[in-house]
Design a protein around this motif. Structure first.
Motif, PDB file in Angstrom:
ATOM      1  N   GLU A  22       0.844  -1.188   0.000  1.00 45.08           N
ATOM      2  CA  GLU A  22       0.000   0.000   0.000  1.00 45.08           C
ATOM      3  C   GLU A  22       0.879   1.237   0.000  1.00 45.08           C
ATOM      4  O   GLU A  22       1.995   1.210   0.511  1.00 45.08           O
ATOM      5  CB  GLU A  22      -0.844   0.025   1.268  1.00 45.08           C
ATOM      6  CG  GLU A  22      -1.980  -0.938   1.240  1.00 45.08           C
ATOM      7  CD  GLU A  22      -2.722  -0.853   2.541  1.00 45.08           C
ATOM      8  OE1 GLU A  22      -3.844  -0.361   2.526  1.00 45.08           O
ATOM      9  OE2 GLU A  22      -2.153  -1.259   3.560  1.00 45.08           O
ATOM     10  N   TYR A  24       0.149   5.229   0.808  1.00 39.32           N
ATOM     11  CA  TYR A  24      -0.831   6.264   1.134  1.00 39.32           C
ATOM     12  C   TYR A  24      -0.337   7.633   0.693  1.00 39.32           C
ATOM     13  O   TYR A  24       0.809   7.985   0.934  1.00 39.32           O
ATOM     14  CB  TYR A  24      -1.112   6.273   2.635  1.00 39.32           C
ATOM     15  CG  TYR A  24      -1.891   5.070   3.094  1.00 39.32           C
ATOM     16  CD1 TYR A  24      -3.280   5.118   3.138  1.00 39.32           C
ATOM     17  CD2 TYR A  24      -1.266   3.895   3.457  1.00 39.32           C
ATOM     18  CE1 TYR A  24      -4.017   4.022   3.535  1.00 39.32           C
ATOM     19  CE2 TYR A  24      -1.993   2.787   3.870  1.00 39.32           C
ATOM     20  CZ  TYR A  24      -3.365   2.860   3.909  1.00 39.32           C
ATOM     21  OH  TYR A  24      -4.090   1.765   4.305  1.00 39.32           O
ATOM     22  N   HIS A 115       4.910  10.816  -0.678  1.00 37.61           N
ATOM     23  CA  HIS A 115       3.622  10.588  -0.029  1.00 37.61           C
ATOM     24  C   HIS A 115       2.715  11.811  -0.120  1.00 37.61           C
ATOM     25  O   HIS A 115       1.696  11.869   0.553  1.00 37.61           O
ATOM     26  CB  HIS A 115       3.837  10.179   1.432  1.00 37.61           C
ATOM     27  CG  HIS A 115       4.428   8.809   1.552  1.00 37.61           C
ATOM     28  ND1 HIS A 115       3.706   7.682   1.285  1.00 37.61           N
ATOM     29  CD2 HIS A 115       5.675   8.394   1.860  1.00 37.61           C
ATOM     30  CE1 HIS A 115       4.479   6.621   1.440  1.00 37.61           C
ATOM     31  NE2 HIS A 115       5.681   7.022   1.776  1.00 37.61           N
TER      32      HIS A 115
ATOM     33  N   ASP B  12       4.681   2.975   4.445  1.00 38.88           N
ATOM     34  CA  ASP B  12       3.590   3.106   3.466  1.00 38.88           C
ATOM     35  C   ASP B  12       2.969   4.494   3.496  1.00 38.88           C
ATOM     36  O   ASP B  12       1.961   4.726   2.838  1.00 38.88           O
ATOM     37  CB  ASP B  12       2.543   2.011   3.698  1.00 38.88           C
ATOM     38  CG  ASP B  12       2.013   2.029   5.118  1.00 38.88           C
ATOM     39  OD1 ASP B  12       2.413   2.935   5.875  1.00 38.88           O
ATOM     40  OD2 ASP B  12       1.204   1.149   5.465  1.00 38.88           O
ATOM     41  N   GLY B  13       3.546   5.429   4.241  1.00 36.00           N
ATOM     42  CA  GLY B  13       3.056   6.801   4.214  1.00 36.00           C
ATOM     43  C   GLY B  13       2.099   7.127   5.337  1.00 36.00           C
ATOM     44  O   GLY B  13       1.612   8.249   5.415  1.00 36.00           O
ATOM     45  N   ARG B  14       1.811   6.150   6.219  1.00 30.84           N
ATOM     46  CA  ARG B  14       0.956   6.466   7.359  1.00 30.84           C
ATOM     47  C   ARG B  14       1.771   7.107   8.458  1.00 30.84           C
ATOM     48  O   ARG B  14       2.985   6.961   8.505  1.00 30.84           O
ATOM     49  CB  ARG B  14       0.337   5.176   7.921  1.00 30.84           C
ATOM     50  CG  ARG B  14      -0.744   4.620   7.065  1.00 30.84           C
ATOM     51  CD  ARG B  14      -1.336   3.402   7.742  1.00 30.84           C
ATOM     52  NE  ARG B  14      -0.451   2.250   7.689  1.00 30.84           N
ATOM     53  CZ  ARG B  14      -0.512   1.239   8.533  1.00 30.84           C
ATOM     54  NH1 ARG B  14      -1.388   1.250   9.521  1.00 30.84           N
ATOM     55  NH2 ARG B  14       0.310   0.217   8.418  1.00 30.84           N
ATOM     56  N   GLU B  18      -1.852   6.032  12.869  1.00 32.47           N
ATOM     57  CA  GLU B  18      -2.929   5.863  11.895  1.00 32.47           C
ATOM     58  C   GLU B  18      -3.137   4.399  11.532  1.00 32.47           C
ATOM     59  O   GLU B  18      -2.193   3.633  11.422  1.00 32.47           O
ATOM     60  CB  GLU B  18      -2.607   6.663  10.630  1.00 32.47           C
ATOM     61  CG  GLU B  18      -2.804   8.153  10.843  1.00 32.47           C
ATOM     62  CD  GLU B  18      -2.364   8.963   9.637  1.00 32.47           C
ATOM     63  OE1 GLU B  18      -2.623  10.169   9.624  1.00 32.47           O
ATOM     64  OE2 GLU B  18      -1.762   8.378   8.704  1.00 32.47           O
ATOM     65  N   MET B  19      -4.412   4.061  11.322  1.00 31.73           N
ATOM     66  CA  MET B  19      -4.730   2.712  10.862  1.00 31.73           C
ATOM     67  C   MET B  19      -4.716   2.687   9.354  1.00 31.73           C
ATOM     68  O   MET B  19      -4.744   3.712   8.701  1.00 31.73           O
ATOM     69  CB  MET B  19      -6.130   2.321  11.317  1.00 31.73           C
ATOM     70  CG  MET B  19      -6.228   2.053  12.782  1.00 31.73           C
ATOM     71  SD  MET B  19      -7.890   1.599  13.181  1.00 31.73           S
ATOM     72  CE  MET B  19      -7.962  -0.030  12.536  1.00 31.73           C
ATOM     73  N   ARG B  20      -4.720   1.475   8.837  1.00 28.19           N
ATOM     74  CA  ARG B  20      -4.903   1.379   7.389  1.00 28.19           C
ATOM     75  C   ARG B  20      -6.367   1.625   7.077  1.00 28.19           C
ATOM     76  O   ARG B  20      -7.211   1.680   7.977  1.00 28.19           O
ATOM     77  CB  ARG B  20      -4.493  -0.022   6.924  1.00 28.19           C
ATOM     78  CG  ARG B  20      -3.019  -0.229   6.986  1.00 28.19           C
ATOM     79  CD  ARG B  20      -2.659  -1.631   6.636  1.00 28.19           C
ATOM     80  NE  ARG B  20      -2.921  -2.534   7.751  1.00 28.19           N
ATOM     81  CZ  ARG B  20      -2.763  -3.853   7.679  1.00 28.19           C
ATOM     82  NH1 ARG B  20      -2.397  -4.413   6.540  1.00 28.19           N
ATOM     83  NH2 ARG B  20      -2.991  -4.608   8.721  1.00 28.19           N
ATOM     84  N   GLN B  21      -6.644   1.755   5.801  1.00 31.55           N
ATOM     85  CA  GLN B  21      -8.029   1.981   5.424  1.00 31.55           C
ATOM     86  C   GLN B  21      -8.837   0.721   5.749  1.00 31.55           C
ATOM     87  O   GLN B  21      -8.418  -0.380   5.392  1.00 31.55           O
ATOM     88  CB  GLN B  21      -8.079   2.240   3.925  1.00 31.55           C
ATOM     89  CG  GLN B  21      -9.020   3.336   3.584  1.00 31.55           C
ATOM     90  CD  GLN B  21      -8.761   3.846   2.191  1.00 31.55           C
ATOM     91  OE1 GLN B  21      -8.462   3.063   1.297  1.00 31.55           O
ATOM     92  NE2 GLN B  21      -8.861   5.126   1.990  1.00 31.55           N
ATOM     93  N   GLY B  41      -6.598  -2.452   4.958  1.00 31.17           N
ATOM     94  CA  GLY B  41      -5.575  -2.278   3.934  1.00 31.17           C
ATOM     95  C   GLY B  41      -5.628  -3.445   2.973  1.00 31.17           C
ATOM     96  O   GLY B  41      -6.690  -3.766   2.445  1.00 31.17           O
ATOM     97  N   ASN B  42      -4.498  -4.094   2.783  1.00 33.29           N
ATOM     98  CA  ASN B  42      -4.458  -5.203   1.838  1.00 33.29           C
ATOM     99  C   ASN B  42      -4.795  -6.547   2.474  1.00 33.29           C
ATOM    100  O   ASN B  42      -4.684  -7.567   1.828  1.00 33.29           O
ATOM    101  CB  ASN B  42      -3.080  -5.286   1.192  1.00 33.29           C
ATOM    102  CG  ASN B  42      -2.953  -4.318   0.033  1.00 33.29           C
ATOM    103  OD1 ASN B  42      -3.964  -3.846  -0.486  1.00 33.29           O
ATOM    104  ND2 ASN B  42      -1.728  -4.016  -0.369  1.00 33.29           N
TER     105      ASN B  42
END
Lengths: 934, 241
Positions: A22, A24, A115, B12-14, B18-21, B41-42
C-alpha cells in the motif's frame, strides 16, 4: 488517498515474486517554507528571507556532500526520493545528509514528496526507475515553484544533462552545481567541488609530462556479476583489506573461505583498494608467492621507517613480516601464507583524510587551477591527487581531503579539498590532526547534553541521605591516591581494623550512574565517545566537565556519592566476605602517589591515615604475590612523562614514568574490585554482562620474542602464562636493564585486552591472560570509561537497586556497544601515543641529544634501536638509502647479528649503542627525528 | 532498518497513530446465516456463520449453553508465493482457538442451550494483522446472523518499532520481529477479551502500546457500528416498515 504499489522482486534464492504494497498519499505534508501561508509553519526550516530555494538531484548529493556541508549552501529542500536513492547507493553519504537535515543551524528541509498527493508520480510503462525518479524530482520542483509563487526562485541543481534539459523545457529553473557555485562568488567553494569524470581530460594532459603515467597502471576491476559468481565458485575470496600500518605496500585480507590471511603485496596487487575496503581477492599461483614479494620490494622506494614510540602491545607494533628476503630463501623455502591480488572492490571505505600537500614549485599564474598531490598523515593511504585554486595558501597547511575516484589509468586516486586545519608544525594544528586521524570526538558538548547535568553547585541532598539503598559511610577514613594534579578522581579507598583482627577494606568508585541515566542525550554522547582521551597537553572528556571534575570527582573533604565494594579480609589477605553498596563518602585526603609513598616510607609518622596506608600496602603485597603465583605476567612498558611548560605548553623535559609501591597498591585493589564485580554481574546476568578478556597469545605471535631470546642464549617457556612469567623472572643478564628489556619485548607480542558481551562467547574464552584471572571487567573508572558505566548499571540491577535498562535485552546492540568501546579505546590510546610522539618531536627540535640505546631488531641495512630514556624506537641506517643492500654489511639471521664484510664490526640484538638524536627537515615543513650512530 | 522516518512517516506513508483503510461488507455469502468481508488495507478476510443449529455430533452437545466452533484457514492464494497451506497446522489451530475463545466471550451462549454455532473465517489476502481482521469479520458475520451478543468484539494490533508505538502493523512492519500486541476488546463494556504479544516489552512502554491498540479497537468498533446501523436501515426499508 490510497495507491497500490506493485513490483516484482527477486529473492536471494533466485525466485521471482510479485510484491504489492500500500502507498498512502497525504494532504498534510507541509512545504517547510516559513513564508508559506497555506502550510503549517511550525515545522518550517527554510528561512523567510531566502530568495532561492534549492532542490537537489541525487547525483549532486552523492558526489558533492562536502560542498553541502559547507554553511554557504543553505535553504535546501531534500526530497524523500533523493534520500531513498542516496541510502541505497551510499550509506555514509546518507548519514551525513541526515545529520545535515537534523542540524538546527542549517536550513535543510526534508519533503516527503513520495507521499504527497500532488507530487507522487506513477511509473509510466517503459520508463526506467531512474527516469521516474528524475521526473519525480522535476514534478516536486515544479510543485514548489507554483506553491510558493513568484517571490522565491526554486532552483533545481542537477548535473544530469538530460534531466536539466527536460527541466528547462518544463519551465523549471535548473543549473549545474558548478555554475551555481560560481554564481555565489566564493572561489574557495570551488575547491570543494568534485570534478566530474568527463572533465578529467585536462588533468590527463598535465600528467602527460610524465609519459610513464599514461599507460595502464592497474588491472580493471571485474564486474560485480563476475565477482559474485567467482565468490560462489570459490575462485575469489572476500574479505576486509587491512593495510600494514608500517608498510603501506603490504596488506592482508582475512578470508573466511580460506581460513587464513591472504597477503597482498605491492600497489599493483592491491589494485586501488584502500584500507578497510571489502575486496574480492584471487590467489596467485603458488610459485609466485615469493617472487611477487621480492619483485615489489624494488618498487617501494618510498618505504621509509620513522622514529616512533615503542609499541605497547602487538596491536600497535609493526606486523611481523616474513623472515628477511634473501636469507629466507634457503631457510624457509615454502611460505605458509598465501599471496593474492585484488580483482574487485565490493565495498569502498572512502572517507576524508588528514595530511598535507606534497611540496611543489608554485605554478606561474597564481589563483589558477593547480594540480597537487596530497600526502596523508596515515601512511596506509596512498597519495591523493587534488585540484586547487588556492595552492599558495595550502602548501604549508594541514588539510582534509576526500577521495572521489580512482581510475585504472592513474597511479593515484583523485580527490578534492575539504577544509584547512591549520599550519603544519603548529602544536594545536598537529594535535587537531591527531584527534581527527584517530576519530576522536572532540566537539564541545551540545546544549541537550549539558541540560542533563544536575544544577550547580551540587551537594549531597537529603533525598540521597534517606535513600534506603545508600549507606552513609561518611564516618570512614576514606582517602584517594592518584597521579599528581589529577582532577577526575574516580576511586578512593579505606582500610580499617575490625575487632577480630581482620581488616575491612573498601574501594569506593564515583557513582556516575546516579547522574547519567540511560537513554538521555548525555548517556548517548558518552556511549559514543566511549572513553576520555588523554593527550600530553590536554584531556578530551567523555562526560562534561562539571561531572568529571566536581560532582563525581571524589575530592577531599566533601561528601560525594559512591558505589562501594567492601571486603572483609584476614591479615593474610584472604577475602572472607564481599559486599556491594551505593554509599555516601567523605574523603579525608586526596594524595598523589609520591605523597602516599613518602608517608609510608617515613617511619616517624604514626598517624591513623599512614597506618591505614601501611596496612593496605601489606595486604596488597600479599595479593600481588598470590596473583603472580597464579601466573599473572609482570609486563613492562616504556611509558614516558613530559614536563610541560605552563605558559607555552611546550615540553620541558621527558623521563620514564616511575612506578612506585603506592601505584601497585592502588592497582592491586582496583583489580580485586573489578574481579569481584565481574563475578557478581556474571552470576546475575550470565548472558548480557560486559566483561573484559585478554586472549592467550599464539606461538606465532611470540615468535619474534623467542627468536631474539634465542639469539642471546635465553630459553623462554611460553606454554602457559605461568611458565612465561617464571622464565621472564629467570631472564637475568649481566646488565641490570636486561630483564626489563625482555619484558618490554614480551609485552609487545601480546594483543590488547578487549571488552565483550558474555553471551557472545563461551566460559573458557572469558579468560584474562595477562592477569591470569578467569573473569575480569572494568568497574573502577566510570568517569573516563563508558564500559564502567555499563558495569555500574549491571551491578546496581544485580543488587535490585535499579531496573536493568532495556538495552541489555538486545544482545546485538550490546555487542555493537562493546565493539564501539574497543574501537574508541584503541583510538584513544593511539591518539595518546601520537600526541607523545608529537611532543617528543617538539622537544628534540631545540635539543639535539646523545643517548644510550638498545638494538631490538636487525635489518638488512641497519637496525632498529630502542631508547629507554625517551621511550622511542627508530631505525639507524648503516648504509645510506641509495646503496641499499650494498654489500658491505651482511645479516646473520639465526644469531641476529649484522656484520661488516671484513669482520671488523658487528652489532647484535639487545646490544647497547650510543646514538645521536636530532630533528632534521629533509623536505620543507616535514620535520622528523633522525637517529645516527656515534 | 528505519520503519519510521524522522519526518514521522511510516514505510507506506501512514503516521504512527494511523490505521490502514478499513472497509467491510455484510451478507456476502447468501447460503450462510450471516457473513461478512472485512478489509484492513491489503488484508482481506471473509467470515461465514451457521447457526444456531442442531449439534451435529451428539456427544459434544452442552446442556446449558451453545457450542461455538471456529475454523480458520488461509486461501492458497492469500500470499504471493503459491504454497499449499495445510489445514490443520499449528498456526491455524491456534488462531482458530483464539477466535473461538474471543467470540465465545461475547455470545450469549446460555440463551441457546443444546445448539451449535459455526464460524468459518478464511483469509483471502494476507498483509499483516490477519488475526485482528478475522475477529472483526467474525463479529460482523455473527451480528448479521442475528446471534445475541453482549457487545461487538473488535480487534486491532499495535507494535513498537524504532522506539515508536505503531498502530495496525502491516506485513513489512510485522516481519521486523519487534513486539506485536494483538488486542480484542468489548468496546461498550470496556473489557479485554484477547491480549497477545510476541517478543518482549518493558511494562511502561507496553502500557502505551496497549493504549494505542485500544484506541484502534474503538475506531474499528465505531466503523462496524455505523455499518451495521446502515445495514439495518436498509433491511427496514426493504421490508417496507
Amino acid at each position: 488517498m490510497l495507491h497500490s504499489k506493485s513490483f516484482v522482486k527477486k529473492s536471494r534464492a533466485g525466485r521471482v515474486t510479485k510484491v504489492v504494497r500500500e502507498h498512502y498519499l497525504r494532504d498534510d505534508i507541509y512545504c517547510g517554507a516559513s513564508i508559506c501561508k497555506v502550510c503549517d509553519s511550525s515545522v518550517a526550516r527554510l528561512s523567510a528571507s531566502a530568495s532561492t530555494i534549492l532542490v537537489l538531484d541525487t547525483n549532486v548529493v552523492l558526489n558533492q556532500i562536502d560542498l553541502l556541508e559547507n554553511p554557504a549552501i543553505d535553504d535546501v529542500v531534500v526530497l524523500s526520493v533523493v534520500l531513498d536513492e542516496v541510502k541505497n547507493k551510499n550509506m555514509a553519504v546518507y548519514n551525513r545528509l541526515r545529520a545535515l537535515c537534523s542540524n538546527s543551524l542549517r536550513k535543510f528541509f526534508v519533503f516527503s514528496n513520495e507521499h504527497h498527493k500532488d507530487t507522487y508520480v506513477k511509473e509510466m510503462s517503459g520508463e526506467s526507475k531512474n527516469d521516474r525518479n528524475d521526473r519525480a524530482i522535476r514534478v516536486a520542483s515544479q510543485w514548489y515553484q507554483s506553491h510558493l509563487g513568484d517571490e522565491v526562485r526554486v532552483l533545481l541543481i542537477t548535473n544530469d544533462r538530460e534531466n536539466r534539459r527536460k527541466a528547462v523545457e518544463e519551465g523549471i529553473f535548473a543549473e549545474t552545481v558548478e555554475s551555481y557555485v560560481k554564481s555565489l562568488g566564493q572561489p574557495d567553494l570551488l575547491d570543494l567541488l568534485v570534478q566530474p569524470a568527463s572533465e578529467d581530460v585536462d588533468m590527463a594532459e598535465v600528467e602527460d609530462l610524465r609519459p610513464s603515467k599514461r599507460k595502464v597502471i592497474y588491472n580493471e576491476h571485474k564486474p560485480m556479476s563476475e565477482i559474485t559468481s567467482g565468490l560462489h565458485r570459490g575462485i575469489y575470496h572476500q574479505g576486509k583489506l587491512r593495510v600494514n600500518r608500517y608498510n603501506p605496500f603490504e596488506a592482508y585480507v582475512g578470508s573466511e573461505s580460506i581460513g587464513d590471511e591472504i597477503v597482498i603485496y605491492g600497489r599493483t596487487n592491491m589494485n586501488r583498494a584502500f584500507d578497510s575496503d571489502i575486496v574480492a581477492v584471487e590467489l596467485l599461483p603458488q610459485d609466485q608467492w615469493h617472487e611477487e614479494k621480492s619483485l615489489s620490494i624494488a618498487e617501494d622506494e618510498e618505504d621509509e621507517e620513522d622514529v616512533h614510540l615503542v609499541p605497547s602491545s602487538a596491536d600497535d607494533a609493526p606486523r611481523t613480516t616474513l623472515p628477511q628476503q634473501d636469507s629466507s630463501r634457503e631457510t624457509n623455502p615454502v611460505s605458509y601464507r598465501p599471496f593474492g591480488r585484488v580483482v574487485g572492490i565490493i565495498k569502498r571505505n572512502w572517507h576524508s583524510y588528514c595530511g598535507s600537500l606534497e611540496p611543489m614549485p608554485m605554478p606561474a599564474g597564481s589563483g589558477s587551477v593547480a594540480n597537487a598531490l596530497f600526502v596523508s598523515k596515515d601512511r596506509r593511504i596512498p597519495k591523493i591527487r587534488i585540484q586547487t585554486r588556492q595552492l599558495e595558501n595550502l602548501l604549508d597547511k594541514r588539510i582534509i581531503v576526500a577521495v572521489d575516484s580512482w581510475d585504472f589509468l592513474s597511479r593515484y586516486p583523485s580527490g578534492h579539498y575539504v577544509r584547512t586545519i591549520g599550519e603544519i608544525g603548529d602544536r594545536d594544528t598537529e594535535s587537531e590532526v591527531v584527534l581527527i586521524e584517530n576519530d576522536i570526538i572532540s566537539r564541545p558538548f551540545s546544549a541537550q547534553v549539558l541540560a542533563c547535568l544536575p544544577p550547580l553547585p551540587w551537594s549531597v541532598s537529603p533525598i540521597d541521605l534517606s535513600n534506603p539503598n545508600r549507606m552513609d559511610l561518611c564516618h570512614l577514613r576514606v582517602f584517594s591516591v592518584d597521579p599528581p594534579g589529577c582532577k577526575d578522581i574516580d576511586d578512593a579507598l579505606h582500610c580499617s581494623t575490625l575487632p577480630n583482627g581482620n581488616f575491612e577494606v573498601g574501594v569506593h568508585i564515583a557513582d556516575v550512574t546516579n547522574f547519567v541515566f540511560p537513554g538521555t542525550p548525555l548517556d548517548d554522547e558518552a556511549a559514543q565517545r566511549g572513553t576520555s582521551t588523554y593527550l600530553v597537553e590536554r584531556r578530551i572528556d567523555m562526560l562534561p566537565k562539571p561531572l568529571t571534575e566536581d560532582i563525581c570527582s571524589l575530592r577531599a573533604d566533601v561528601e560525594r556519592l559512591a558505589f562501594s565494594v567492601i571486603w572483609e579480609m584476614t591479615p593474610e589477605a584472604e577475602v572472607i566476605s564481599t559486599r556491594f553498596t551505593k554509599s555516601i563518602i567523605k574523603s579525608s585526603a586526596a594524595m598523589s602517589y609520591v605523597e602516599a609513598q613518602a608517608r609510608m616510607d617515613d617511619s616517624r609518622l604514626m598517624d591513623p591515615l599512614t597506618t591505614d596506608l601501611r596496612n593496605m600496602n601489606t595486604l596488597a603485597k600479599i595479593m600481588r604475590l598470590r596473583r603472580i603465583d597464579r601466573g599473572a605476567l609482570t609486563l613492562a612498558s616504556a611509558e614516558v612523562k613530559f614536563q610541560i611548560d605552563t605558559e607555552t605548553h611546550d615540553p620541558l623535559d621527558i623521563g620514564m614514568y616511575q612506578i612506585r609501591e603506592a601505584n601497585q597498591m592502588v592497582e592491586e585493589f582496583m583489580l580485586a574490585a573489578n574481579v569481584s564485580v565481574a563475578k557478581q554481574i556474571l552470576d546475575h546476568f550470565p548472558l548480557c554482562s560486559l566483561l573484559r578478556r585478554h586472549p592467550t597469545p599464539t606461538r606465532e605471535m611470540l615468535e619474534p620474542l623467542l627468536r631474539t631470546a634465542a639469539a642471546v642464549g635465553l630459553h623462554l617457556d611460553v606454554s602457559s602464562s605461568k611458565a612465561l612469567a617464571d622464565s621472564l623472572d629467570h631472564a637475568l643478564g649481566d646488565d641490570p636493564y636486561f630483564n626489563k628489556l625482555i619484558r618490554i619485548l614480551a609485552t609487545r607480542c601480546m594483543t590488547q585486552a578487549v571488552y565483550f558481551c558474555s553471551g557472545d562467547l563461551s566460559r573458557p574464552e572469558y579468560h584474562h591472560y595477562g592477569l591470569a584471572a578467569p573473569l575480569y571487567t572494568h568497574f573502577t573508572s566510570p568517569i573516563r570509561r563508558y564500559a564502567d558505566v555499563i558495569v555500574h548499571r549491571l551491578l546496581a540491577a544485580s543488587l535490585n537497586i535499579d531496573k536493568l535498562p532495556s538495552i541489555f535485552q538486545d544482545r546485538p546492540q550490546l555487542t555493537s556497544i562493546s565493539d564501539n568501546l574497543n574501537y574508541r579505546h584503541r583510538n584513544a590510546q593511539m591518539a595518546g601515543r601520537a600526541s607523545v610522539e608529537l611532543h617528543t618531536l617538539i622537544y628534540f627540535r631545540k635539543r639535539p641529544t646523545d643517548a644510550e640505546a638498545r638494538i631490538v631488531k636487525i635489518r638488512s641495512n641497519g637496525f632498529i634501536v630502542f631508547v629507554p630514556k625517551y621511550g622511542i624506537e627508530g631505525p639507524v641506517y648503516l648504509t645510506s638509502r641509495a646503496e641499499k643492500g650494498g654489500g658491505e654489511w651482511y645479516v646473520d639471521e639465526p644469531q641476529q647479528k649484522i656484520k661488516k664484510m671484513d669482520g671488523s664490526l658487528s652489532y647484535s640484538v639487545l646490544q647497547a649503542v650510543k646514538i645521536h638524536m636530532e630533528v632534521v627537515e629533509p623536505q620543507p615543513n616535514r620535520p622528523k627525528l633522525q637517529l645516527t650512530l656515534i | 532498518m528505519e520503519y519510521v522516518s524522522p519526518e514521522g512517516l511510516r514505510l507506506d506513508g501512514r503516521r504512527p497513530m494511523e490505521m490502514r483503510q478499513i472497509r467491510a461488507e455484510i451478507g456476502t455469502i447468501m447460503k450462510a446465516d450471516g457473513s461478512a468481508v472485512f478489509e484492513m488495507g491489503n488484508t482481506k478476510v471473509v467470515a461465514a456463520v451457521y447457526g444456531p443449529r442442531e449439534v451435529q455430533n451428539r456427544g459434544q452437545q452442552i446442556s446449558d449453553k451453545a457450542l461455538v466452533r471456529c475454523e480458520y484457514s488461509m486461501a492458497n492464494f492469500s500470499t504471493g508465493d503459491r504454497m499449499r497451506k495445510p489445514k490443520g497446522d499449528r498456526r491455524s489451530t491456534e488462531i482458530s482457538l483464539v477466535i473461538r475463545q474471543t467470540m465465545e466471550e461475547s455470545i450469549l451462549t446460555h440463551l441457546m442451550p443444546r445448539s451449535q454455532i459455526d464460524i468459518y473465517v478464511q483469509v483471502l489476502q494476507a498483509d499483516g494483522g490477519t488475526r485482528s481482521a478475522c475477529i472483526n469479520a467474525a463479529t460482523l458475520a455473527l451480528a448479521d446472523a442475528g446471534i445475541p451478543m453482549r457487545d461487538l468484539v473488535t480487534s486491532c494490533s499495535a507494535g513498537y518499532l524504532n522506539s515508536t508505538p505503531l498502530l495496525d502493523l502491516n506485513y513489512v512492519e510485522d516481519s521486523a520481529g519487534g513486539p506485536d500486541v494483538t488486542l480484542g476488546i468489548l468496546p461498550k463494556l470496556d473489557k479485554v477479551t484477547l491480549l497477545q504479544m510476541d517478543s518482549k516489552l518493558p511494562i511502561d512502554i507496553f502500557e502505551n502500546v496497549m493504549q494505542l491498540a485500544t484506541e484502534g479497537c474503538k475506531a474499528v468498533a465505531n466503523y462496524i457500528r455505523e455499518l451495521l446501523l446502515e445495514n439495518t436501515k436498509e433491511l427496514e426499508y426493504r421490508r417496507g416498515v
